[in-house]
Scaffold this motif. Structure first.
Motif, short mmCIF file in Angstrom:
data_model
loop_
_atom_site.label_atom_id
_atom_site.label_comp_id
_atom_site.label_asym_id
_atom_site.label_seq_id
_atom_site.Cartn_x
_atom_site.Cartn_y
_atom_site.Cartn_z
N SER A 25 0.55 -1.52 -0.24
CA SER A 25 -0.36 0.03 -0.03
C SER A 25 1.09 1.10 -0.68
CB SER A 25 -0.61 -0.01 1.17
OG SER A 25 -0.08 0.01 2.00
N LYS A 27 0.83 3.47 2.19
CA LYS A 27 1.29 3.85 3.81
C LYS A 27 2.41 2.81 4.08
CE LYS A 27 -0.96 4.86 7.79
NZ LYS A 27 -2.35 4.83 8.79
N TYR A 110 -1.24 -4.73 10.89
CA TYR A 110 -1.75 -4.86 9.67
C TYR A 110 -2.70 -3.51 8.52
CZ TYR A 110 0.08 -8.50 6.71
OH TYR A 110 0.96 -9.06 5.82
N LYS A 111 -3.62 -3.10 9.88
CA LYS A 111 -4.35 -2.06 9.56
C LYS A 111 -3.28 -1.04 9.72
CE LYS A 111 -8.19 0.42 11.81
NZ LYS A 111 -9.31 0.31 13.07
N GLU A 112 -2.54 -0.85 10.23
CA GLU A 112 -1.54 0.44 10.27
C GLU A 112 -1.08 0.86 9.02
OE1 GLU A 112 0.09 3.57 11.28
OE2 GLU A 112 -1.33 2.87 12.30
N GLU A 114 -1.67 -1.35 5.96
CA GLU A 114 -3.09 -1.00 5.02
C GLU A 114 -2.95 -2.40 4.17
OE1 GLU A 114 -2.99 2.56 3.46
OE2 GLU A 114 -3.90 3.88 5.10
N LYS A 115 -1.85 -2.67 3.65
CA LYS A 115 -1.86 -3.33 2.88
C LYS A 115 -0.53 -3.91 2.12
CE LYS A 115 -3.24 -5.33 -2.09
NZ LYS A 115 -3.05 -5.29 -3.06
#
Length: 146
Positions: A25, A27, A110-112, A114-115
């Motif tokens: 991602s 990010k 993983y949320k931080e 993103e991908k």
């Protein structure tokens, strides 16, 4: 000097394209390229390293005050997934109490990020395990810290 800056921007652009096409991602790429939390804390309260099964190694240093992570830095010898995971984990841990930091899990990381590519999940696990090891070692030395 202007040519060197242009070459560096071109290189970052090429790197960005390659990472994006690989499944990272924006990010996660930013964490990798900026390396915001990379480094060592002099006179840290805790320094811990861990090597993962792929050979990537992380070393985390923590400054802890009254049960809170006041500052953290990480050194990473590994792939872009390892660097992004380590830097993102430190961002999540800073300012947290020791118990909350110890509860950061794969979903939160993983949320931080993103991908990231599926084959890089071991990088995120290594980052989490490095932090958890550091917190366990710190708590053993400072039994009344939690």
């Amino acid at each position: 000097m202007a040519q060197e800056q242009m070459d560096n921007r071109q290189s970052k652009g090429d790197e960005y394209c390659m990472l994006s096409q690989s499944g990272y991602s924006d990010k996660a790429i930013k964490y990798f390229q900026d390396r915001e939390n990379m480094g060592v804390i002099e006179n840290a309260d805790q320094v811990t390293d861990l090597t993962g099964p792929c050979g990537d190694t992380m070393k985390i240093s923590l400054n802890i005050d009254e049960g809170t992570i006041k500052d953290a830095r990480i050194q990473v010898f590994g792939c872009p997934g390892a660097v992004a995971s380590g830097c993102a984990l430190v961002s999540l841990a800073k300012g947290k109490g020791l118990e909350d930091a110890g509860n950061i899990d794969l979903d939160a990381l993983y949320k931080e990020l993103e991908k990231m590519p599926d084959q890089k999940v071991h990088c995120a696990r290594l980052a989490i395990k490095t932090l958890q090891k550091a917190l366990k070692e710190y708590s053993r030395k400072n039994i009344n810290s939690w």
